[in-house]
Write a protein that holds these residues in place. Structure first.
Motif, PDB file in Angstrom:
ATOM      1  N   LEU A  67      37.198 -34.907 -30.199  1.00 32.78           N
ATOM      2  CA  LEU A  67      38.436 -35.450 -30.752  1.00 32.78           C
ATOM      3  C   LEU A  67      38.675 -34.954 -32.168  1.00 32.78           C
ATOM      4  CD1 LEU A  67      40.818 -37.349 -30.235  1.00 32.78           C
ATOM      5  CD2 LEU A  67      39.404 -39.252 -31.044  1.00 32.78           C
ATOM      6  N   LEU A  68      37.596 -34.866 -32.964  1.00 36.09           N
ATOM      7  CA  LEU A  68      37.730 -34.378 -34.336  1.00 36.09           C
ATOM      8  C   LEU A  68      38.158 -32.913 -34.358  1.00 36.09           C
ATOM      9  CD1 LEU A  68      37.366 -34.987 -37.342  1.00 36.09           C
ATOM     10  CD2 LEU A  68      34.969 -34.275 -37.126  1.00 36.09           C
ATOM     11  N   SER A  69      37.588 -32.101 -33.466  1.00 29.75           N
ATOM     12  CA  SER A  69      37.952 -30.677 -33.431  1.00 29.75           C
ATOM     13  C   SER A  69      39.399 -30.476 -32.994  1.00 29.75           C
ATOM     14  CB  SER A  69      37.008 -29.913 -32.498  1.00 29.75           C
ATOM     15  OG  SER A  69      37.166 -30.351 -31.160  1.00 29.75           O
ATOM     16  N   GLN A  70      39.858 -31.332 -32.053  1.00 29.73           N
ATOM     17  CA  GLN A  70      41.240 -31.202 -31.576  1.00 29.73           C
ATOM     18  C   GLN A  70      42.254 -31.650 -32.620  1.00 29.73           C
ATOM     19  OE1 GLN A  70      42.187 -29.639 -28.650  1.00 29.73           O
ATOM     20  NE2 GLN A  70      40.004 -29.109 -28.772  1.00 29.73           N
ATOM     21  N   THR A  71      41.924 -32.677 -33.388  1.00 31.37           N
ATOM     22  CA  THR A  71      42.832 -33.093 -34.464  1.00 31.37           C
ATOM     23  C   THR A  71      42.921 -32.010 -35.542  1.00 31.37           C
ATOM     24  OG1 THR A  71      41.003 -34.291 -35.529  1.00 31.37           O
ATOM     25  CG2 THR A  71      42.463 -35.557 -34.099  1.00 31.37           C
ATOM     26  N   GLU A  72      41.784 -31.346 -35.796  1.00 37.34           N
ATOM     27  CA  GLU A  72      41.807 -30.235 -36.750  1.00 37.34           C
ATOM     28  C   GLU A  72      42.664 -29.086 -36.239  1.00 37.34           C
ATOM     29  OE1 GLU A  72      41.200 -28.339 -40.241  1.00 37.34           O
ATOM     30  OE2 GLU A  72      40.553 -30.381 -39.716  1.00 37.34           O
ATOM     31  N   ARG A  73      42.616 -28.853 -34.933  1.00 34.68           N
ATOM     32  CA  ARG A  73      43.438 -27.811 -34.319  1.00 34.68           C
ATOM     33  C   ARG A  73      44.922 -28.156 -34.427  1.00 34.68           C
ATOM     34  NH1 ARG A  73      43.442 -26.135 -27.895  1.00 34.68           N
ATOM     35  NH2 ARG A  73      44.957 -24.445 -28.078  1.00 34.68           N
ATOM     36  N   CYS A  74      45.253 -29.424 -34.179  1.00 33.52           N
ATOM     37  CA  CYS A  74      46.648 -29.867 -34.325  1.00 33.52           C
ATOM     38  C   CYS A  74      47.133 -29.681 -35.759  1.00 33.52           C
ATOM     39  CB  CYS A  74      46.788 -31.336 -33.920  1.00 33.52           C
ATOM     40  SG  CYS A  74      46.603 -31.637 -32.148  1.00 33.52           S
ATOM     41  N   ARG A  75      46.251 -29.968 -36.698  1.00 33.59           N
ATOM     42  CA  ARG A  75      46.626 -29.824 -38.104  1.00 33.59           C
ATOM     43  C   ARG A  75      46.922 -28.363 -38.436  1.00 33.59           C
ATOM     44  NH1 ARG A  75      43.141 -32.150 -43.267  1.00 33.59           N
ATOM     45  NH2 ARG A  75      44.731 -31.695 -44.844  1.00 33.59           N
ATOM     46  N   ASN A  76      46.127 -27.442 -37.899  1.00 38.69           N
ATOM     47  CA  ASN A  76      46.365 -26.020 -38.149  1.00 38.69           C
ATOM     48  C   ASN A  76      47.681 -25.545 -37.524  1.00 38.69           C
ATOM     49  OD1 ASN A  76      43.947 -25.741 -39.569  1.00 38.69           O
ATOM     50  ND2 ASN A  76      42.774 -25.234 -37.728  1.00 38.69           N
ATOM     51  N   ILE A  77      47.969 -26.069 -36.322  1.00 35.27           N
ATOM     52  CA  ILE A  77      49.231 -25.710 -35.667  1.00 35.27           C
ATOM     53  C   ILE A  77      50.417 -26.189 -36.489  1.00 35.27           C
ATOM     54  CG2 ILE A  77      50.678 -26.137 -33.634  1.00 35.27           C
ATOM     55  CD1 ILE A  77      48.100 -26.222 -31.965  1.00 35.27           C
ATOM     56  N   LEU A  78      50.355 -27.436 -36.947  1.00 34.73           N
ATOM     57  CA  LEU A  78      51.447 -27.969 -37.765  1.00 34.73           C
ATOM     58  C   LEU A  78      51.586 -27.204 -39.072  1.00 34.73           C
ATOM     59  CD1 LEU A  78      51.093 -31.835 -37.278  1.00 34.73           C
ATOM     60  CD2 LEU A  78      52.687 -30.265 -36.182  1.00 34.73           C
ATOM     61  N   LYS A  79      50.460 -26.737 -39.617  1.00 39.01           N
ATOM     62  CA  LYS A  79      50.527 -25.979 -40.864  1.00 39.01           C
ATOM     63  C   LYS A  79      51.261 -24.662 -40.643  1.00 39.01           C
ATOM     64  CE  LYS A  79      46.899 -26.134 -43.380  1.00 39.01           C
ATOM     65  NZ  LYS A  79      45.518 -25.922 -43.895  1.00 39.01           N
TER      66      LYS A  79
END
Length: 433
Positions: A252-264
């Motif tokens: 879950l932590l890795s996927q939230t980090e991935r979402c953050r990179n996409i939004l960036k």
């Protein structure tokens, strides 16, 4: 697809509004009533006034019926409008029969319903009403009641003069209906094509705004995602050694980090587009518009001509992209094996020439290329006809400051040529998307 849509829309919009026809008929009824009253009362001429009054009363009844049967914004079908106008021709002919036939100075009004039809009805209905007028005019040239005149006096109109009046009515009828029909058709075609142009521009504009919408959405989602990531990180730090949920929290932590990179990345789309995508060099522009068409088996060759100074830079304008793409697509449709795009520039202007090895333009309509719905290639050419798409492309490119010329190549091995030229100053004034 766009052409069929706008043709269906045009077919509906060209219909007569019931209110318009009713008002015109009220005007005609008022004029007929005033004329009959003036001739009967003021001039004192004797004629069948009761039958004339009955004919006008019938027209009044029909107008009242139309007023109550149709709402204000209803548009009459072609058959209904033709029927009403045909009844009007019959009524005019009957009134003329009772008042001197073609000798009556008001006989020219017999063509009025047919002229009205020329601006709003299909061709076959216009021809039918024209034939109806010609038939009644022919009958009235021979059979009618005497022309109302002073008591005890009669007017003997020479037959040659009556024939001349018939000829004038028929000639004027054919000329006015043909002229009105052509003008109305050209106006409608131009309006439909301009509407299609605006629709395409709006579509391109909406596509260009997607990056801004994505950036706005990313900005709005950033705060809740940061909160979620913070909570997940705290849970992971406290429970990462738990064999039951440790791995799940790590995922879950890795996927939230991935979402953050996409939004960036999404938040940088608009700024990146402004810096990197808002302008194209000439060669980049030609590559972009020609690349999607290379898979159709036609060689697209880009040839360099005389160049002086720096390479021109074009704004990423949807009109230029769509216009050039449409011209190339038409060339691909009609080419046999290859297309040549020649370019050259200097300090004052930029020029392109698109040449295909097809059959070329039909010489009989070469001067009308670019008009809406004009098919401009030979009938034996491969591909679709040039019409609305070419009109839209020409309109958009001219809006960007381009000068366009269409001709057939002087070289026998080639077909059509399209020459485009921009001044350097016009490119700096053209808006990007």
């Amino acid at each position: 697809m766009e052409k069929e849509f706008f043709q269906r829309t045009s077919t509906y919009s060209r219909r007569l509004r019931s209110t318009t026809l009713v008002r015109i008929r009220w005007l005609a009824i008022f004029s007929q009533t005033i004329t009959i009253a003036f001739v009967s009362v003021y001039l004192g001429f004797k004629f069948p006034i009761i039958p004339c009054t009955i004919l006008i009363a019938a027209s009044i009844w029909l107008n009242i019926f139309l007023t109550f049967f149709y709402s204000i914004n209803d548009r009459l079908s072609s058959n209904v409008a033709t029927t009403i106008l045909g009844v009007d021709i019959l009524q005019y002919a009957a009134l003329l029969y009772l008042t001197g036939g073609l000798q009556n100075p008001f006989s020219v009004l017999l063509i009025a319903p047919a002229v009205i039809s020329a601006t709003s009805l299909p061709r076959k209905h216009i021809i039918f009403l024209n034939l109806l007028v010609i038939i009644f005019a022919s009958i009235l040239s021979t059979y009618s009641e005497p022309l109302p005149w002073y008591p005890g006096r009669t007017i003997e109109t020479p037959r040659l003069l009556v024939d001349g009046i018939w000829t004038a009515i028929v000639s004027f009828l054919i000329f006015t209906t043909a002229y009105g029909y052509r003008v109305a058709e050209e106006t409608r075609s131009l309006a439909d094509a301009l509407s299609a142009t605006e629709l395409i521009m709006q579509h391109e504009k909406h596509l260009s705004e997607l990056d801004g919408l994505a950036a706005a959405a990313a900005h709005e989602l950033g705060t809740p995602l940061a909160t979620i990531q913070l909570v997940v990180k705290e849970m992971y730090n406290g429970l990462k050694d738990d064999p039951a949920i440790g791995d799940d929290l790590s995922l879950l932590l890795s996927q939230t980090e991935r979402c953050r990179n996409i939004l960036k990345r999404l938040t940088t789309l608009s700024s990146q587009g402004e810096d990197h995508l808002s302008h194209l060099s000439l060669l980049e522009l030609l590559q972009e518009v020609s690349e999607p068409l290379r898979e159709f088996g036609i060689d697209i060759i880009i040839e360099k001509g005389e160049t002086v100074g720096d390479e021109p830079v074009f704004p990423r304008n949807p009109g230029i992209l769509y216009g050039l793409g449409n011209l190339l697509e038409n060339a691909v449709d009609f080419a046999r094996s290859k297309i040549i795009i020649q370019y050259k520039w200097n300090e004052k202007y930029v020029a392109l020439t698109i040449i295909d090895d097809g059959h070329g333009y039909d010489p009989s309509i070469l001067d009308r290329i670019g008009e809406p719905y004009t098919t401009s290639r030979h009938a034996d050419s491969q591909g679709g006809g040039l019409g609305l798409g070419l009109f839209i492309a020409k309109t958009l490119l001219e809006r960007s400051g381009a000068l366009l010329r269409f001709r057939n190549s002087p070289k026998k091995e080639y077909g059509a040529e399209v020459y485009l030229a921009w001044s350097r100053k016009s490119l700096t004034k053209t808006k990007t998307i």
